[in-house]
Design an enzyme around this catalytic site. Structure first.
Site, PDB file in Angstrom:
ATOM      1  N   VAL A 200       0.652  -1.190  -0.062  1.00 27.66           N
ATOM      2  CA  VAL A 200      -0.151   0.120   0.117  1.00 27.66           C
ATOM      3  C   VAL A 200       0.814   1.300   0.068  1.00 27.66           C
ATOM      4  O   VAL A 200       0.105   2.327  -0.329  1.00 27.66           O
ATOM      5  CB  VAL A 200      -0.925   0.159   1.164  1.00 27.66           C
ATOM      6  CG1 VAL A 200      -2.043  -1.189   1.202  1.00 27.66           C
ATOM      7  CG2 VAL A 200      -0.262   0.065   2.664  1.00 27.66           C
TER       8      VAL A 200
ATOM      9  N   SER B  79      -6.267   3.389  16.344  1.00 27.69           N
ATOM     10  CA  SER B  79      -5.797   2.451  17.664  1.00 27.69           C
ATOM     11  C   SER B  79      -6.170   3.182  18.781  1.00 27.69           C
ATOM     12  O   SER B  79      -5.862   4.459  18.787  1.00 27.69           O
ATOM     13  CB  SER B  79      -4.487   1.985  17.286  1.00 27.69           C
ATOM     14  OG  SER B  79      -4.000   1.280  18.518  1.00 27.69           O
TER      15      SER B  79
ATOM     16  N   ASN C 110      -6.882  -0.997   6.216  1.00 28.28           N
ATOM     17  CA  ASN C 110      -6.795  -1.980   7.340  1.00 28.28           C
ATOM     18  C   ASN C 110      -5.190  -2.288   7.537  1.00 28.28           C
ATOM     19  O   ASN C 110      -4.476  -2.557   8.633  1.00 28.28           O
ATOM     20  CB  ASN C 110      -7.449  -3.123   7.492  1.00 28.28           C
ATOM     21  CG  ASN C 110      -7.294  -4.170   8.378  1.00 28.28           C
ATOM     22  OD1 ASN C 110      -7.430  -4.129   9.819  1.00 28.28           O
ATOM     23  ND2 ASN C 110      -6.433  -5.307   7.993  1.00 28.28           N
TER      24      ASN C 110
ATOM     25  N   ILE D 230      -6.773  -6.584  21.104  1.00 29.29           N
ATOM     26  CA  ILE D 230      -7.677  -7.812  20.210  1.00 29.29           C
ATOM     27  C   ILE D 230      -6.960  -9.051  20.389  1.00 29.29           C
ATOM     28  O   ILE D 230      -5.562  -8.987  20.239  1.00 29.29           O
ATOM     29  CB  ILE D 230      -8.113  -7.307  18.835  1.00 29.29           C
ATOM     30  CG1 ILE D 230      -8.737  -5.895  18.741  1.00 29.29           C
ATOM     31  CG2 ILE D 230      -8.842  -8.359  17.960  1.00 29.29           C
ATOM     32  CD1 ILE D 230     -10.042  -5.888  19.399  1.00 29.29           C
TER      33      ILE D 230
ATOM     34  N   TYR E 144       4.325   4.318  16.252  1.00 35.36           N
ATOM     35  CA  TYR E 144       2.856   3.749  15.881  1.00 35.36           C
ATOM     36  C   TYR E 144       1.743   4.785  16.229  1.00 35.36           C
ATOM     37  O   TYR E 144       0.864   4.986  15.531  1.00 35.36           O
ATOM     38  CB  TYR E 144       2.933   2.610  16.636  1.00 35.36           C
ATOM     39  CG  TYR E 144       1.781   1.648  16.239  1.00 35.36           C
ATOM     40  CD1 TYR E 144       1.312   0.727  15.162  1.00 35.36           C
ATOM     41  CD2 TYR E 144       0.565   1.827  17.187  1.00 35.36           C
ATOM     42  CE1 TYR E 144      -0.071   0.211  14.942  1.00 35.36           C
ATOM     43  CE2 TYR E 144      -0.689   1.098  17.147  1.00 35.36           C
ATOM     44  CZ  TYR E 144      -0.903   0.186  16.242  1.00 35.36           C
ATOM     45  OH  TYR E 144      -2.199  -0.447  16.011  1.00 35.36           O
ATOM     46  N   ALA E 145       1.753   5.215  17.502  1.00 34.09           N
ATOM     47  CA  ALA E 145       0.777   6.022  17.886  1.00 34.09           C
ATOM     48  C   ALA E 145       0.606   7.564  17.274  1.00 34.09           C
ATOM     49  O   ALA E 145      -0.467   7.847  16.868  1.00 34.09           O
ATOM     50  CB  ALA E 145       1.183   6.341  19.484  1.00 34.09           C
ATOM     51  N   ALA E 146       1.922   7.815  16.711  1.00 30.90           N
ATOM     52  CA  ALA E 146       1.741   8.967  16.005  1.00 30.90           C
ATOM     53  C   ALA E 146       1.045   8.914  14.581  1.00 30.90           C
ATOM     54  O   ALA E 146       0.381   9.791  14.136  1.00 30.90           O
ATOM     55  CB  ALA E 146       3.199   9.558  15.663  1.00 30.90           C
TER      56      ALA E 146
ATOM     57  N   LYS F 238      -1.098   6.563  14.042  1.00 27.28           N
ATOM     58  CA  LYS F 238      -2.462   6.427  14.285  1.00 27.28           C
ATOM     59  C   LYS F 238      -3.126   7.493  14.634  1.00 27.28           C
ATOM     60  O   LYS F 238      -4.347   7.726  14.050  1.00 27.28           O
ATOM     61  CB  LYS F 238      -2.725   5.144  15.529  1.00 27.28           C
ATOM     62  CG  LYS F 238      -2.206   3.830  14.849  1.00 27.28           C
ATOM     63  CD  LYS F 238      -2.956   3.104  13.768  1.00 27.28           C
ATOM     64  CE  LYS F 238      -2.588   1.928  13.330  1.00 27.28           C
ATOM     65  NZ  LYS F 238      -3.461   1.208  12.166  1.00 27.28           N
TER      66      LYS F 238
HETATM   67  N1  LIG Z   1      -4.918  -6.440  16.699  1.00 28.57           N
HETATM   68  C1  LIG Z   1      -4.922  -5.288  17.580  1.00 28.57           C
HETATM   69  O1  LIG Z   1      -5.072  -5.738  18.859  1.00 28.57           O
HETATM   70  C2  LIG Z   1      -4.965  -3.959  17.139  1.00 28.57           C
HETATM   71  C3  LIG Z   1      -4.963  -3.035  17.822  1.00 28.57           C
HETATM   72  C4  LIG Z   1      -5.115  -1.821  17.507  1.00 28.57           C
HETATM   73  C5  LIG Z   1      -5.370  -1.360  16.183  1.00 28.57           C
HETATM   74  N2  LIG Z   1      -4.869  -2.500  15.110  1.00 28.57           N
HETATM   75  C6  LIG Z   1      -4.744  -2.097  13.933  1.00 28.57           C
HETATM   76  O2  LIG Z   1      -5.652  -3.180  13.075  1.00 28.57           O
HETATM   77  C7  LIG Z   1      -5.028  -3.371  11.773  1.00 28.57           C
HETATM   78  C8  LIG Z   1      -4.833  -4.856  11.751  1.00 28.57           C
HETATM   79  O3  LIG Z   1      -3.919  -5.585  12.515  1.00 28.57           O
HETATM   80  P1  LIG Z   1      -3.973  -7.141  12.849  1.00 28.57           P
HETATM   81  O4  LIG Z   1      -3.811  -6.975  14.256  1.00 28.57           O
HETATM   82  O5  LIG Z   1      -5.049  -7.660  12.041  1.00 28.57           O
HETATM   83  O6  LIG Z   1      -2.522  -7.214  12.402  1.00 28.57           O
HETATM   84  P2  LIG Z   1      -1.896  -8.524  11.206  1.00 28.57           P
HETATM   85  O7  LIG Z   1      -0.539  -8.359  11.364  1.00 28.57           O
HETATM   86  O8  LIG Z   1      -2.579  -9.776  11.593  1.00 28.57           O
HETATM   87  O9  LIG Z   1      -2.369  -8.144   9.737  1.00 28.57           O
HETATM   88  C9  LIG Z   1      -1.925  -6.933   9.209  1.00 28.57           C
HETATM   89  C10 LIG Z   1      -2.070  -7.297   7.583  1.00 28.57           C
HETATM   90  O10 LIG Z   1      -1.347  -6.356   7.015  1.00 28.57           O
HETATM   91  C11 LIG Z   1      -0.611  -6.490   5.935  1.00 28.57           C
HETATM   92  N3  LIG Z   1       0.304  -5.449   5.666  1.00 28.57           N
HETATM   93  C12 LIG Z   1       1.283  -4.902   6.317  1.00 28.57           C
HETATM   94  N4  LIG Z   1       1.995  -4.184   5.692  1.00 28.57           N
HETATM   95  C13 LIG Z   1       1.491  -4.062   4.500  1.00 28.57           C
HETATM   96  C14 LIG Z   1       1.542  -3.226   3.087  1.00 28.57           C
HETATM   97  N5  LIG Z   1       2.577  -2.441   3.044  1.00 28.57           N
HETATM   98  N6  LIG Z   1       0.749  -3.305   2.225  1.00 28.57           N
HETATM   99  C15 LIG Z   1      -0.063  -4.268   2.353  1.00 28.57           C
HETATM  100  N7  LIG Z   1      -0.272  -5.018   3.169  1.00 28.57           N
HETATM  101  C16 LIG Z   1       0.398  -4.906   4.341  1.00 28.57           C
HETATM  102  C17 LIG Z   1       0.077  -7.828   6.569  1.00 28.57           C
HETATM  103  O11 LIG Z   1       0.859  -8.624   5.496  1.00 28.57           O
HETATM  104  C18 LIG Z   1      -1.149  -8.403   7.420  1.00 28.57           C
HETATM  105  O12 LIG Z   1      -1.620  -9.392   6.637  1.00 28.57           O
HETATM  106  C19 LIG Z   1      -3.570  -2.722  11.701  1.00 28.57           C
HETATM  107  O13 LIG Z   1      -3.757  -1.443  10.964  1.00 28.57           O
HETATM  108  C20 LIG Z   1      -3.200  -2.554  13.279  1.00 28.57           C
HETATM  109  O14 LIG Z   1      -2.644  -1.424  13.481  1.00 28.57           O
HETATM  110  C21 LIG Z   1      -4.631  -3.837  15.785  1.00 28.57           C
END
Ligand SMILES: NC(=O)c1ccc[n+]([C@@H]2O[C@H](COP(=O)([O-])OP(=O)(O)OC[C@H]3O[C@@H](n4cnc5c(N)ncnc54)[C@H](O)[C@@H]3O)[C@@H](O)[C@H]2O)c1
Length: 251
Positions: free
Chosen positions: A64, A142, A90, A188, A155-157, A159
């Site tokens: 992305v 987040s 996402n 999560i 990361y926080a910045a 988000k």
């Molecule tokens: N899991 C949590 O507790 C949590 C909490 C707050 C926010 N989030 C946010 O939710 C989103 C999903 O997180 P998750 O926990 O499912 O993580 P995850 O690592 O399981 O999924 C993230 C996906 O993004 C893909 N990805 C990474 N860089 C990429 C790129 N440059 N181009 C395309 N795809 C890319 C990865 O290959 C992966 O499949 C993220 O943005 C994360 O910051 C997650």
């Protein structure tokens, strides 16, 4: 079915929260574009959806952060299923580091994947949404973007910036039939979090759970449900909001 006839593009849908959202959207009748930097995972999730749902899915590899690749993704998605009506930005990466250990390269990658990726994907689909006078853009923030996160400044910045981007676009497109919202997950339960990656990770999880009023982590299904609500007609009057499923963590 709440998303019948709509084409939905979900980035980072090869695992975790994006995967759960792709599966739920397909159950609700959407044609789903599963985009991920991992071609293997994108195609595996699409194949799983095609095996279990009446709605079709296609898996496409994309980074992305790369403008040409994002435009090519949207072109390929459009020729398969027509213009994108729902975009879930996402894709994300995580990194726990003290400020003094964050390199300029770490910083840039964090900003690029979250902020530039969200910008490029939105930029690539918004004109078709304007033409249709209907669209849903759902960004991923987040709780770290609202409270800050120690060992997590980059990361926080990133988000927090996504929240500013979301509110700005909500204002810009408020009269175009397009809603722009963010989902800000709390902690999560993912396989990695659940199993822990050693005593240090378990300590971090324990630390957070004691601060969650519900005393439990959320599930990927909780986030997918929030995405579904914001994508559906039920949320037609909801824009510029940050919906945070977090077990009461921010109360
Ligand atoms: N899991 C949590 O507790 C949590 C909490 C707050 C926010 N989030 C946010 O939710 C989103 C999903 O997180 P998750 O926990 O499912 O993580 P995850 O690592 O399981 O999924 C993230 C996906 O993004 C893909 N990805 C990474 N860089 C990429 C790129 N440059 N181009 C395309 N795809 C890319 C990865 O290959 C992966 O499949 C993220 O943005 C994360 O910051 C997650």
């Amino acid at each position: 079915m709440r998303l019948s006839g709509k084409t939905a593009l979900i980035t980072g849908a090869g695992s975790g929260l994006g995967q759960a959202t792709a599966q739920l959207f397909a159950q609700e009748g959407a044609r789903v574009v599963v985009a991920d930097i991992s071609q293997r995972r994108a195609q595996a999730v699409a194949a799983e959806i095609n095996d279990t749902n009446a709605s079709p899915a296609i898996g496409i590899q994309v980074d992305v952060t790369q403008r040409q690749a994002v435009n090519a993704l949207v072109d390929q998605a459009k020729s398969a299923y027509g213009p994108i009506r729902i975009l879930v930005n996402n894709a994300g990466i995580a990194q726990i580091k003290d400020l003094l250990d964050i390199t300029p390269e770490d910083w840039q990658r964090m900003i690029d994947v979250h902020m530039k990726g969200t910008f490029l994907c939105t930029r690539a689909v918004i004109e078709d949404m304007i033409a249709a006078q209907w669209g849903r853009v759902i960004n991923t923030a987040s709780v770290a973007g609202m409270t800050g996160g120690p060992q997590n400044a980059h990361y926080a910045a990133a988000k927090a910036a996504i929240i500013g981007f979301t509110r700005s676009l909500a204002l810009e497109y408020a009269r175009s039939g397009i809603t722009v919202n963010a989902v800000a997950p709390g902690l999560i339960e993912m396989p990695m979090v659940k199993q822990g990656t050693g005593p240090a990770a378990e300590k971090v999880v324990d630390f957070f759970i004691r601060r969650i009023p519900m005393r439990q982590m959320g599930t990927p299904g909780d986030i997918a449900a929030a995405h579904l609500y914001l994508a559906s007609d039920d949320a037609a009057y909801v824009t510029g909001q940050v919906l945070s499923p977090n077990g009461g963590y921010l109360v």
